[in-house]
Design a protein around this motif. Sequence first.
Motif, PDB file in Angstrom:
ATOM      1  N   ALA A  44       0.838  -1.205   0.000  1.00 21.81           N
ATOM      2  CA  ALA A  44       0.000   0.000   0.000  1.00 21.81           C
ATOM      3  C   ALA A  44       0.872   1.254   0.000  1.00 21.81           C
ATOM      4  O   ALA A  44       0.542   2.256  -0.638  1.00 21.81           O
ATOM      5  CB  ALA A  44      -0.930  -0.013   1.211  1.00 21.81           C
ATOM      6  N   ALA A  45       2.021   1.201   0.718  1.00 25.72           N
ATOM      7  CA  ALA A  45       2.911   2.378   0.779  1.00 25.72           C
ATOM      8  C   ALA A  45       3.471   2.691  -0.610  1.00 25.72           C
ATOM      9  O   ALA A  45       3.467   3.858  -1.044  1.00 25.72           O
ATOM     10  CB  ALA A  45       4.048   2.118   1.764  1.00 25.72           C
ATOM     11  N   ALA A  46       3.933   1.653  -1.309  1.00 30.45           N
ATOM     12  CA  ALA A  46       4.471   1.874  -2.659  1.00 30.45           C
ATOM     13  C   ALA A  46       3.357   2.320  -3.602  1.00 30.45           C
ATOM     14  O   ALA A  46       3.520   3.261  -4.395  1.00 30.45           O
ATOM     15  CB  ALA A  46       5.126   0.592  -3.180  1.00 30.45           C
ATOM     16  N   GLY A  47       2.187   1.655  -3.495  1.00 31.61           N
ATOM     17  CA  GLY A  47       1.067   1.980  -4.379  1.00 31.61           C
ATOM     18  C   GLY A  47       0.546   3.386  -4.146  1.00 31.61           C
ATOM     19  O   GLY A  47       0.220   4.102  -5.100  1.00 31.61           O
ATOM     20  N   ALA A  48       0.471   3.800  -2.877  1.00 30.26           N
ATOM     21  CA  ALA A  48      -0.038   5.144  -2.568  1.00 30.26           C
ATOM     22  C   ALA A  48       0.845   6.198  -3.230  1.00 30.26           C
ATOM     23  O   ALA A  48       0.357   7.183  -3.790  1.00 30.26           O
ATOM     24  CB  ALA A  48      -0.086   5.350  -1.049  1.00 30.26           C
ATOM     25  N   ARG A  49       2.152   5.967  -3.187  1.00 32.26           N
ATOM     26  CA  ARG A  49       3.060   6.946  -3.804  1.00 32.26           C
ATOM     27  C   ARG A  49       2.864   6.991  -5.308  1.00 32.26           C
ATOM     28  O   ARG A  49       2.864   8.057  -5.919  1.00 32.26           O
ATOM     29  CB  ARG A  49       4.513   6.615  -3.454  1.00 32.26           C
ATOM     30  CG  ARG A  49       4.777   6.844  -1.964  1.00 32.26           C
ATOM     31  CD  ARG A  49       6.209   6.659  -1.605  1.00 32.26           C
ATOM     32  NE  ARG A  49       6.996   7.857  -1.903  1.00 32.26           N
ATOM     33  CZ  ARG A  49       8.200   8.102  -1.375  1.00 32.26           C
ATOM     34  NH1 ARG A  49       8.711   7.252  -0.512  1.00 32.26           N
ATOM     35  NH2 ARG A  49       8.874   9.180  -1.689  1.00 32.26           N
ATOM     36  N   ARG A  50       2.692   5.845  -5.922  1.00 34.58           N
ATOM     37  CA  ARG A  50       2.482   5.814  -7.381  1.00 34.58           C
ATOM     38  C   ARG A  50       1.134   6.448  -7.743  1.00 34.58           C
ATOM     39  O   ARG A  50       1.027   7.175  -8.736  1.00 34.58           O
ATOM     40  CB  ARG A  50       2.590   4.385  -7.912  1.00 34.58           C
ATOM     41  CG  ARG A  50       4.011   3.846  -7.785  1.00 34.58           C
ATOM     42  CD  ARG A  50       4.401   2.865  -8.858  1.00 34.58           C
ATOM     43  NE  ARG A  50       5.848   2.639  -8.803  1.00 34.58           N
ATOM     44  CZ  ARG A  50       6.739   3.258  -9.572  1.00 34.58           C
ATOM     45  NH1 ARG A  50       6.341   4.126 -10.487  1.00 34.58           N
ATOM     46  NH2 ARG A  50       8.031   3.014  -9.438  1.00 34.58           N
TER      47      ARG A  50
END
Length: 356
Positions: free
Chosen positions: A322-328
């Motif tokens: 979720a952390a990586a996806g939120a940034r993208r």
Amino acid sequence: MAPQFKYVLGIESSCDETAAAVLLDGHNVLSNVVASQVALHRPFGGVVPELAARQHIANIIPIVRESLYRAGIDLNDIQGIAVTKGPGLVGALLVGVQVAKAIALARSLPFIGVNHLEGHLCAPYLSDSSESPPERHLALLVSGGHTALFLVEGFGHYRRIGTTRDDAAGEAFDKVSKLLGLGYPGGPIVERLASKGRANAIHFPRALPGKTAFDFSFSGLKTAVAQVVKKEFGDRSRDKSHALDERLYDLCASFQQAVADVLVEKTVRAAEHLHVDTIVASGGVLANKALRRQLEQHAADRQLRVILSPLAYCTDNAAMIAAAGARRLELGERSDMTLNAVARLPLTPPAPLPRR
Ligand code: KG4
Ligand code: ZN
């Protein structure tokens, strides 16, 4: 500027953990639910892909529901979805990917497929981390499938400067555990026995080729362990009546020390070579407390800063996805309904070392 995506749902199903998490503002973990399949695969001594996929099917909806419940929200609050698209077991990945698509379609939500490795690299940004890593740093990623060093120059800008030529470090833990008939996953089992042994009892080789080369190799170490096991322990995998003895503790401690020495030495060398002052480390093997201690100690001796993934987010979880996806998502990236699972998905192609 306040994040556009207040609540992001993360979904992870790349291997033998079915996981879902909810993040607030891209880094506060409101919930992080992981259903481990260890008991299911244990009799086989490793993950059976077909069984993993079927178990994900059974688990995933209850796990997503639980993650929303624990976060104190419901689907109406979610603004974006992040899901692991690879690398991993295709049948397992497809379960997460299809569930993410279904929710996105039903709720008209944006969603994004995430590289699992980028997820691991983002774990040290989560709320329980001691501090947030600076844009430019050296990342050590050590898991069951990967062992690599990346020069990170901002989110999404990764230059791989070293990787394993054979086994990953986690894989070495798993294989040694199997050799000893101790079970899977090997890392936590070997660590527990190692804590009772002497790390200098048996000398195992440390593959450290070249001062300015940053690749790893663990297969020689595994072979050396196998020779000691054959000579001194016989076939433990068949003979379970052996009492766990001092020699076994020493063997585990000595093996663990050899792995830690190589990982720490290479990482510190790479940081110095590249003039990077911060090392950020993540992945399942970073759950190993001896490795954490040694990395912190050696880096401090060399005036390097170290930021470790919080323990809860070392092994596979959906908060990091979720952390990586939120940034993208914040950067405007979106997947569409053609998103597919990918078994092999490098984070970056190998790159030549930057000039100093
Ligand atoms: O990151 P992860 O959960 O899954 C992959 O992406 O591969 O890493 C799993 C690996 C396994 O090989 C496991 O044995 C290892 O991490 N591991 C450990 C420890 N806990 C998990 N290795 C050493 N010490 C540990 N405490
Ligand atoms: Zn992983």
